[in-house]
Design an enzyme around this catalytic site. Structure first.
Site, mmCIF file in Angstrom:
data_model
loop_
_atom_site.group_PDB
_atom_site.id
_atom_site.type_symbol
_atom_site.label_atom_id
_atom_site.label_comp_id
_atom_site.label_asym_id
_atom_site.label_seq_id
_atom_site.Cartn_x
_atom_site.Cartn_y
_atom_site.Cartn_z
ATOM 1 N N CYS A 166 2.202 7.416 15.375
ATOM 2 C CA CYS A 166 2.607 8.584 16.165
ATOM 3 C C CYS A 166 4.116 8.677 16.289
ATOM 4 O O CYS A 166 4.689 9.754 16.326
ATOM 5 C CB CYS A 166 2.103 8.491 17.603
ATOM 6 S SG CYS A 166 0.360 8.569 17.739
ATOM 7 N N GLN B 73 -7.691 0.436 3.692
ATOM 8 C CA GLN B 73 -8.559 -0.084 4.767
ATOM 9 C C GLN B 73 -10.006 -0.250 4.298
ATOM 10 O O GLN B 73 -10.886 -0.548 5.111
ATOM 11 C CB GLN B 73 -8.540 0.868 5.973
ATOM 12 C CG GLN B 73 -7.191 1.020 6.650
ATOM 13 C CD GLN B 73 -6.762 -0.204 7.451
ATOM 14 O OE1 GLN B 73 -7.547 -1.125 7.708
ATOM 15 N NE2 GLN B 73 -5.510 -0.229 7.848
ATOM 16 N N HIS C 285 -1.996 -7.596 2.210
ATOM 17 C CA HIS C 285 -1.953 -8.187 3.558
ATOM 18 C C HIS C 285 -3.082 -7.683 4.457
ATOM 19 O O HIS C 285 -3.265 -8.179 5.560
ATOM 20 C CB HIS C 285 -0.578 -7.987 4.216
ATOM 21 C CG HIS C 285 -0.270 -6.602 4.670
ATOM 22 N ND1 HIS C 285 -0.489 -6.174 5.953
ATOM 23 C CD2 HIS C 285 0.262 -5.539 4.010
ATOM 24 C CE1 HIS C 285 -0.090 -4.912 6.074
ATOM 25 N NE2 HIS C 285 0.356 -4.496 4.906
ATOM 26 N N ASN D 206 -7.526 4.596 9.023
ATOM 27 C CA ASN D 206 -6.926 3.463 9.727
ATOM 28 C C ASN D 206 -6.820 3.662 11.234
ATOM 29 O O ASN D 206 -6.555 2.722 11.959
ATOM 30 C CB ASN D 206 -5.521 3.194 9.164
ATOM 31 C CG ASN D 206 -4.629 4.415 9.240
ATOM 32 O OD1 ASN D 206 -4.991 5.490 8.760
ATOM 33 N ND2 ASN D 206 -3.488 4.282 9.858
ATOM 34 N N GLY E 187 0.820 -1.207 0.000
ATOM 35 C CA GLY E 187 0.000 0.000 0.000
ATOM 36 C C GLY E 187 0.856 1.260 0.000
ATOM 37 O O GLY E 187 0.549 2.244 -0.674
HETATM 38 C C1 LIG Z 1 -4.730 3.623 5.151
HETATM 39 C C2 LIG Z 1 -3.422 2.939 4.901
HETATM 40 N N1 LIG Z 1 -2.693 3.307 3.849
HETATM 41 C C3 LIG Z 1 -1.517 2.701 3.569
HETATM 42 C C4 LIG Z 1 -1.013 1.704 4.362
HETATM 43 C C5 LIG Z 1 0.302 1.064 4.022
HETATM 44 O O1 LIG Z 1 0.119 -0.231 3.509
HETATM 45 P P1 LIG Z 1 1.341 -1.259 3.445
HETATM 46 O O2 LIG Z 1 1.560 -1.764 4.823
HETATM 47 O O3 LIG Z 1 0.892 -2.325 2.510
HETATM 48 O O4 LIG Z 1 2.510 -0.513 2.906
HETATM 49 C C6 LIG Z 1 -1.743 1.298 5.485
HETATM 50 C C7 LIG Z 1 -1.212 0.260 6.402
HETATM 51 O O5 LIG Z 1 -1.511 0.238 7.571
HETATM 52 C C8 LIG Z 1 -2.990 1.935 5.757
HETATM 53 O O6 LIG Z 1 -3.730 1.592 6.812
#
Ligand SMILES: Cc1ncc(COP(=O)(O)O)c(C=O)c1O
Length: 378
Positions: free
Chosen positions: A323, A181, A204, A152, A72
């Site tokens: 954070c 998400q 994942h 998230n 992501g």
């Molecule tokens: C809203 C959001 N964007 C992007 C990501 C990043 O995804 P990845 O862990 O596959 O890089 C996350 C991961 O927690 C997420 O919650």
């Protein structure tokens, strides 16, 4: 309860056995590089195209609108930096929401150091973008708007259709949505809409393997690549394709979206939300119409303390871990929602999934009750 309780599904999900089987089978069977001219390469290329078609169909897209990435974060980086580089002669202004994931926020902030201008669309107390305020930020130099579908940290769903309606008047602005998400919480047809140009996903988060992401890029929209090389993924992401990851992602996506109506049990979410709400010193950070996430805190108790106390009982939840990388002067998503820094530090997040049963949440509440009493005394 004699087994651990996993309530951190927004951080990552367990790989589905059928997905793992597909991963192993692909690794064993497919030797060829999809770019090779010989038969083994042709077979790999055919299977790669099939996976791309399956993913596209599930996401209301066309096959050549699907770019596989490493996750992501890479999909977000590619959408944001790729747009900025491709469109810089038309303007240098970017808008993101005040509660984006760091993969979006940090990409946009890095672009600021490269001469781009960044504005944050404010959110209300529920963590939802205030559309009228967002609209006021648009200017002739705006080239990109990036707003997440589901947050998230607190689980709020953003008004993507309303934002898209505002952007109808500005057809040249790229509209990116971080949908990492979103799957299983918001119907695909509610955010993979015509005005959305770019959308990020991560395998994942839907019981696929780690290390595979998807960027949807609408046909005709131009972005620059982050990775140059052999020209894979329509020239937008060079490197030999992660065949096992991609094939198993297509499988994971299908299995997950087949479950779309019950990716998490709303009755369990409601029970948890209501129960927590009965405690005087509990702040519920998630809005009432939150999706699978219930974020809350006990006044005066730092989130880490609660996470570790639950961990001792083999219950796994999380804090707002993002954070840790934040600069001192920068506000957290909760502060941007109007909470004080002291309250923001108390946050913990429970994130549900179809793997969770009511009995687990009942047990969670029993443990919570004990911890609440113990910690309140301290
Ligand atoms: C809203 C959001 N964007 C992007 C990501 C990043 O995804 P990845 O862990 O596959 O890089 C996350 C991961 O927690 C997420 O919650």
């Amino acid at each position: 309860m004699d087994k651990m309780i996993y309530l951190d599904n927004a951080a990552t999900t367990a790989v589905e056995p059928a997905v793992l089987a597909s991963y192993m089978e692909t690794t064993k069977r497919l030797v060829g590089n999809p770019s090779s001219l010989h038969n083994l390469g042709v077979v790999s290329n055919r299977i790669l195209n099939k996976a791309r078609e399956q993913v596209a169909e599930l996401l209301n897209a066309k096959a050549d609108e699907i770019i596989f990435t490493s996750g992501g974060s890479e999909a977000d980086n590619l959408a944001i930096k790729g747009t900025a580089w491709a469109k810089k002669r038309y303007g240098n202004h970017i808008i993101i929401s005040a509660i984006e994931h760091p993969a979006v926020t940090r990409s946009a902030q890095w672009l600021e150091t490269q001469g781009f201008e960044l504005d944050y669309a404010p959110v209300d107390h529920d963590g939802k973008v205030i559309v009228e305020e967002f609209a006021k930020l648009i200017k002739p130099e705006t080239i990109l708007v990036s707003i997440m579908v589901v947050n998230n940290v607190v689980g709020s769903a953003q008004p993507i259709k309303k934002i898209a309606a505002v952007l109808e008047d500005y057809p040249n602005i790229h509209f990116h949505v971080d949908a990492v998400q979103a799957l299983g919480k918001v119907a695909v047809e509610d955010f993979m809409i015509d005005r959305v140009d770019l959308a990020s996903f991560s395998a994942h988060k839907f019981h696929g393997v780690k290390g595979v992401g998807i960027l949807y890029k609408k046909e005709g929209r131009v972005i620059d690549p982050l990775i140059h090389g052999g020209g894979q993924e329509m020239g937008l992401r060079s490197t030999t394709e992660n065949m096992a990851g991609i094939v198993s992602t297509a499988k994971a996506l299908r299995l997950y979206l087949e479950k779309e109506k019950d990716c998490y049990d709303k009755k369990i979410r409601d029970y948890l939300y209501e129960q927590l709400g009965t405690y005087e010193n509990v702040t519920l950070f998630s809005p009432e119409d939150t999706k699978n996430i219930v974020a809350f805190g006990i006044k005066g108790i730092r989130g880490e303390v609660l996470v570790h106390a639950f961990e001792e009982k083999e219950i796994y939840i999380s804090t707002n871990s993002a954070c840790s990388s934040r600069k001192k002067t920068e506000k957290s998503p909760l502060e941007n929602m109007g909470y004080s820094p002291e309250l923001a530090e108390t946050i913990v997040r429970v994130s549900l999934d179809y793997t969770n049963a009511m009995a687990e949440i009942e047990h969670f509440m029993v443990v919570f009750n004990l911890l609440y009493k113990k910690l309140s005394k301290v």
